[in-house]
Design a protein around this motif. Structure first.
Motif, PDB file in Angstrom:
ATOM      1  N   ASN A  67       0.837  -1.394  -0.095  1.00  0.00           N
ATOM      2  CA  ASN A  67      -0.280  -0.417  -0.163  1.00  0.00           C
ATOM      3  C   ASN A  67       0.432   1.388   0.149  1.00  0.00           C
ATOM      4  O   ASN A  67       1.704   0.993   0.706  1.00  0.00           O
ATOM      5  CB  ASN A  67      -1.080  -0.181   1.534  1.00  0.00           C
ATOM      6  CG  ASN A  67      -1.902  -0.962   1.240  1.00  0.00           C
ATOM      7  OD1 ASN A  67      -2.784  -1.475   0.293  1.00  0.00           O
ATOM      8  ND2 ASN A  67      -2.067  -2.240   1.980  1.00  0.00           N
ATOM      9  N   ASP A  68       0.431   2.921  -0.729  1.00  0.00           N
ATOM     10  CA  ASP A  68       1.555   3.187  -0.948  1.00  0.00           C
ATOM     11  C   ASP A  68       3.070   2.980  -0.981  1.00  0.00           C
ATOM     12  O   ASP A  68       3.619   3.617  -0.760  1.00  0.00           O
ATOM     13  CB  ASP A  68       1.461   4.136   0.170  1.00  0.00           C
ATOM     14  CG  ASP A  68      -0.245   4.775   0.447  1.00  0.00           C
ATOM     15  OD1 ASP A  68      -0.873   4.709  -0.284  1.00  0.00           O
ATOM     16  OD2 ASP A  68      -0.408   5.074   1.945  1.00  0.00           O
ATOM     17  N   HIS A  69       3.043   2.037  -1.907  1.00  0.00           N
ATOM     18  CA  HIS A  69       4.330   1.605  -2.618  1.00  0.00           C
ATOM     19  C   HIS A  69       5.538   0.778  -1.186  1.00  0.00           C
ATOM     20  O   HIS A  69       6.744   0.862  -2.049  1.00  0.00           O
ATOM     21  CB  HIS A  69       5.321   2.278  -3.336  1.00  0.00           C
ATOM     22  CG  HIS A  69       4.176   3.139  -4.374  1.00  0.00           C
ATOM     23  ND1 HIS A  69       4.334   2.573  -5.546  1.00  0.00           N
ATOM     24  CD2 HIS A  69       3.674   4.648  -3.702  1.00  0.00           C
ATOM     25  CE1 HIS A  69       3.308   3.491  -6.049  1.00  0.00           C
ATOM     26  NE2 HIS A  69       3.083   4.169  -5.899  1.00  0.00           N
ATOM     27  N   ASN A  70       4.756   0.480  -0.257  1.00  0.00           N
ATOM     28  CA  ASN A  70       5.722   0.065   0.224  1.00  0.00           C
ATOM     29  C   ASN A  70       5.863  -1.234   0.872  1.00  0.00           C
ATOM     30  O   ASN A  70       5.464  -1.437  -0.352  1.00  0.00           O
ATOM     31  CB  ASN A  70       4.957   0.008   2.658  1.00  0.00           C
ATOM     32  CG  ASN A  70       4.149  -1.322   2.091  1.00  0.00           C
ATOM     33  OD1 ASN A  70       2.563  -0.794   1.287  1.00  0.00           O
ATOM     34  ND2 ASN A  70       3.490  -1.836   3.145  1.00  0.00           N
TER      35      ASN A  70
END
Length: 306
Positions: free
Chosen positions: A109-112
């Motif tokens: 999520n959100d490039h984590n």
């Protein structure tokens, strides 16, 4: 059904029951391939019969014809490959079932990073496979157990539809607070967002239909707990957690839905089995996922059984 991977191609030997059926019917009706993917395969000449490109997708195939599909093409992973421990429970050319540990998101999520999808991408990379990481379903961050991934686009499309039609069976176990008197039953309560909390869900008459089947396996006396086995008929966010809490038996360790951290630091919920009919071989696949150490310790610690 006899299928064989040959480089980038999947070769399917037409069985007796498919004699006289067209390529178009197999891809659209039997495998439910999405129109966009099938159009792409047609335009890129990724379908052959007996080693020859066949533009007549409506022509009948015959027993022992070799239908060849170029499915295993290079793709971007879609997530960054990252070395993380990965427990592979089942793998073939089409699908992968892994055991997700607690404290790990299924996908970024959100490039984590640090997610199961990142670990799967690394696993693919180390095995020389360049394909998009396609998770078929998800588990909450602190729920453990089996997660299914597809290894090519057609497998992903078929498995997505199988999940929607409830043809991928997932069995969970949970330890709940309290002694559940009812031996088995179903919880049919709609689930919606809790407007007072950004991540909680709640039973709501305006929510989405949600059905959970349960069976009591064991009752413990000190402290009072129940071991419950559950099967989902729908797949709403936090469905088992919301339903058990609504029933008055929150999951042990699930502080978001009224559980207390007694002997475990997260919700005592584990997806212990995944079963399905293989989309290409028609074999029955049933994969048992062993209980994680923290749930085994919880069970061992509850020694006074009724």
């Amino acid at each position: 059904m006899k299928v064989d991977k040959k480089g980038e191609w999947l070769e399917v030997e037409i069985p007796t029951e498919w004699d006289g059926i067209s390529i178009d019917s197999i891809l659209k009706d039997r495998w439910r391939g999405p129109k966009k993917l099938l159009h792409q395969m047609r335009m890129e000449k990724r379908v052959q019969v007996n080693g020859k490109i066949n533009t007549q997708w409506t022509s009948p195939l015959h027993k022992r014809d070799r239908l060849q599909l170029r499915l295993f093409i290079d793709e971007e992973y879609g997530v960054e490959p990252e070395y993380l421990p990965l427990s592979v429970m089942y793998e073939d050319d089409h699908l992968l079932i892994v055991d997700k540990p607690a404290g790990m998101d299924t996908h970024p999520n959100d490039h984590n990073g640090g997610t199961l999808a990142n670990a799967v991408a690394f696993h693919f990379q180390m095995n020389g496979l360049k394909t998009k990481v396609r998770h078929i379903h998800r588990l909450d961050r602190d729920t453990t157990g089996g997660v299914v991934f597809a290894k090519h686009a057609l497998a992903g499309a078929i498995l997505d539809q199988m999940l929607e039609k409830r043809l991928i069976k997932r069995t969970y176990i949970a330890f709940t607070h309290g002694k559940l008197n009812q031996k088995k039953g179903s919880i049919q309560e709609k689930i919606g967002r809790d407007r007072h909390h950004p991540s909680r869900r709640r039973v709501s008459p305006t929510g989405e239909t949600a059905i959970t089947h349960f069976e009591r396996v064991q009752i413990y006396s000190n402290p009072p707990m129940s071991l419950v086995r559950l099967k989902l008929e729908t797949g709403r966010t936090h469905q088992i957690r919301v339903h058990l809490s609504h029933l008055g038996f929150p999951i042990v360790g699930d502080s978001l839905y009224g559980g207390q951290k007694e002997g475990i630091s997260r919700q005592a919920l584990h997806a212990e089995n995944v079963s399905l009919i293989h989309p290409f071989t028609n074999e029955e696949i049933s994969v048992a996922i062993p209980w994680p150490d923290d749930i085994l310790r919880l069970e061992k610690g509850v020694i006074h059984k009724k």
